[in-house]
Design a protein around this motif. Structure first.
Motif, PDB file in Angstrom:
ATOM      1  N   CYS A  27       0.804  -1.220   0.000  1.00 38.11           N
ATOM      2  CA  CYS A  27       0.000   0.000   0.000  1.00 38.11           C
ATOM      3  C   CYS A  27       0.837   1.271   0.000  1.00 38.11           C
ATOM      4  O   CYS A  27       2.032   1.251   0.284  1.00 38.11           O
ATOM      5  CB  CYS A  27      -0.952  -0.010   1.191  1.00 38.11           C
ATOM      6  N   ARG A  39       1.910  -5.712  10.148  1.00 34.48           N
ATOM      7  CA  ARG A  39       2.289  -4.442   9.518  1.00 34.48           C
ATOM      8  C   ARG A  39       3.786  -4.474   9.261  1.00 34.48           C
ATOM      9  O   ARG A  39       4.576  -4.610  10.198  1.00 34.48           O
ATOM     10  CB  ARG A  39       1.932  -3.278  10.427  1.00 34.48           C
ATOM     11  N   ASP A  41       6.266  -1.965   7.811  1.00 31.50           N
ATOM     12  CA  ASP A  41       6.326  -0.558   7.440  1.00 31.50           C
ATOM     13  C   ASP A  41       7.694  -0.239   6.851  1.00 31.50           C
ATOM     14  O   ASP A  41       8.688  -0.202   7.563  1.00 31.50           O
ATOM     15  CB  ASP A  41       6.042   0.310   8.669  1.00 31.50           C
ATOM     16  N   ARG A 121       3.615  -1.344   3.929  1.00 33.65           N
ATOM     17  CA  ARG A 121       3.429   0.090   3.700  1.00 33.65           C
ATOM     18  C   ARG A 121       4.675   0.677   3.064  1.00 33.65           C
ATOM     19  O   ARG A 121       5.789   0.525   3.569  1.00 33.65           O
ATOM     20  CB  ARG A 121       3.145   0.791   5.035  1.00 33.65           C
ATOM     21  N   ASN A 130      -2.395   1.016  -4.233  1.00 29.85           N
ATOM     22  CA  ASN A 130      -2.548  -0.116  -3.333  1.00 29.85           C
ATOM     23  C   ASN A 130      -2.892  -1.349  -4.159  1.00 29.85           C
ATOM     24  O   ASN A 130      -3.616  -1.254  -5.148  1.00 29.85           O
ATOM     25  CB  ASN A 130      -3.699   0.138  -2.347  1.00 29.85           C
TER      26      ASN A 130
END
Length: 139
Positions: A27, A39, A41, A121, A130
């Protein structure tokens, strides 16, 4: 030291533990990430790493069979959308398998991310950049 393309430990673990039909999301910097998903990141600063670079790297190490995108992506950010489709077409040619591509309204797309094993992310700041990948098999 690992010699393959993907050096990031969490991403390597994700790819190694994916099974057929699992889903993961890549994303932009603004997509809400559900608490139920791992997650990962990578966002460092605006644009770094880019959405496309992240997609290319993960595709180099994982087999997919399905792609889910927000309908708004093609309308709002056509240049990046077309670049993604080009990357996917090259991947189809390289692996010899066609992918299904499904478009959902953005609100449904966000709900669908709750099925993702992980959400990666990026630093991408292009609207609707995304993608949800559905994992395939290499045989």
């Amino acid at each position: 030291m690992k010699k393959a393309t993907l050096l990031h430990a969490e991403l390597s673990h994700l790819v190694a533990t994916l099974g057929h039909t699992d889903e993961y999301t890549i994303c932009d910097a603004g997509l809400p990430i559900p608490a139920s998903a791992q997650r990962i990141d990578l966002a460092l600063t605006k644009g770094i790493p880019s959405f496309i670079d992240t997609v290319k790297t993960l595709l180099s190490e994982s087999q997919i069979e399905g792609v889910i995108l927000a309908e708004e992506f093609a309308k709002v950010s056509p240049k990046l959308h077309d670049e993604l489709l080009s990357v996917l077409h090259k991947e189809e040619q390289q692996c010899g398998k066609a992918f299904s591509i499904t478009y959902l309204p953005h609100e449904e797309f966000k709900t669908r991310t709750h099925h993702s094993k992980a959400v990666v992310r990026t630093g991408e700041c292009t609207p609707y950049a995304n993608v949800i990948f559905q994992v395939g098999v290499v045989f």
